[in-house]
Design a protein around this motif. Sequence first.
Motif, short mmCIF file in Angstrom:
data_model
loop_
_atom_site.label_atom_id
_atom_site.label_comp_id
_atom_site.label_asym_id
_atom_site.label_seq_id
_atom_site.Cartn_x
_atom_site.Cartn_y
_atom_site.Cartn_z
N GLY A 155 0.82 -1.21 0.00
CA GLY A 155 0.00 0.00 0.00
C GLY A 155 0.85 1.26 0.00
N CYS A 156 1.96 1.24 0.75
CA CYS A 156 2.88 2.39 0.75
C CYS A 156 3.44 2.61 -0.65
N PHE A 157 3.79 1.54 -1.33
CA PHE A 157 4.33 1.66 -2.68
C PHE A 157 3.30 2.27 -3.63
N LEU A 158 2.07 1.77 -3.56
CA LEU A 158 1.04 2.26 -4.47
C LEU A 158 0.64 3.70 -4.16
N THR A 159 0.73 4.09 -2.89
CA THR A 159 0.39 5.46 -2.50
C THR A 159 1.51 6.44 -2.83
N GLY A 160 2.74 5.95 -2.76
CA GLY A 160 3.88 6.82 -3.04
C GLY A 160 4.48 7.41 -1.78
N CYS A 161 4.11 6.88 -0.61
CA CYS A 161 4.72 7.36 0.62
C CYS A 161 5.84 6.40 1.03
N CYS A 162 6.63 6.79 1.98
CA CYS A 162 7.71 5.94 2.50
C CYS A 162 8.64 5.49 1.38
N TYR A 163 8.89 6.35 0.43
CA TYR A 163 9.71 5.97 -0.71
C TYR A 163 11.18 5.92 -0.32
N GLY A 164 11.96 5.28 -1.16
CA GLY A 164 13.38 5.13 -0.91
C GLY A 164 14.17 6.37 -1.27
N LYS A 165 15.45 6.25 -1.18
CA LYS A 165 16.35 7.36 -1.45
C LYS A 165 16.40 7.64 -2.96
N PRO A 166 16.81 8.86 -3.35
CA PRO A 166 16.92 9.17 -4.79
C PRO A 166 17.83 8.15 -5.48
N TYR A 167 17.39 7.72 -6.65
CA TYR A 167 18.07 6.65 -7.36
C TYR A 167 17.75 6.78 -8.84
N GLU A 168 18.75 6.67 -9.68
CA GLU A 168 18.53 6.80 -11.11
C GLU A 168 18.90 5.54 -11.88
N GLY A 169 18.93 4.39 -11.21
CA GLY A 169 19.26 3.12 -11.85
C GLY A 169 18.06 2.51 -12.56
N PRO A 170 18.22 1.28 -13.03
CA PRO A 170 17.14 0.64 -13.81
C PRO A 170 15.90 0.28 -12.99
N LEU A 171 16.01 0.22 -11.67
CA LEU A 171 14.85 -0.13 -10.84
C LEU A 171 14.10 1.09 -10.32
N ARG A 172 14.47 2.27 -10.76
CA ARG A 172 13.87 3.48 -10.20
C ARG A 172 12.37 3.56 -10.49
#
Length: 144
Positions: free
Chosen positions: A19-36
Motif C-alpha cells: 500500500g505504501c508503494f502504491l500510495t507513493g509514501c515511504c519511498y526510498g532514497k533518490p536513485y537513477e538506476g534501472p529499478l527506479r
Amino acid sequence: MLGLGICSVSLFSAFSKLGCFLTGCCYGKPYEGPLRVLYGRNTENPFPETGRFPIQLVMVLLFLGLSVVAYGIFIKHRSYQLQFALLFSNWFLYYIGTCLYDQSANQMIIAGFNFALPLAGIAFCGMAVSWGFYFKKSLKKGEM
C-alpha cells in the motif's frame, strides 16, 4: 490461534508496504538506476519526477518470505520461542526498512534523531535471543 496470528503479522506487513508503494509514501532514497520508480507530486513527495529506489517492494518481498517461512516452520514446530522469534524478526525488518527510507518520508525522525535504528537494534537482539532459544530447544529434542 495465537501462533497463526503471529505468523500473519508478516503477511499483513507485506500488504501494508505494498500500500505504501502504491500510495507513493515511504519511498526510498533518490536513485537513477534501472529499478527506479517515478512518483508524481503529492503531499509525501515534494520532488516530483525524481527517481526513487522502490524500498517498499523490497520490504514486501522480505515480509512475504518471512511469512512463508513462519507458516512453514510453525505448522511443523509449535513453540513460544518460535512465536517470539517470528515477531521480533518482523519488527527488525520493519525498523531496518524504515532506516532505508528517504529521510523526508521517515516518520521515525524526531528532533533530528532517527528512532528506527535503535529500535531495529533492540528488535535484532530480541530476534537473536528468541531464535537462539528456539534452536537450543529444537536441538535438545532432536527435531532439527
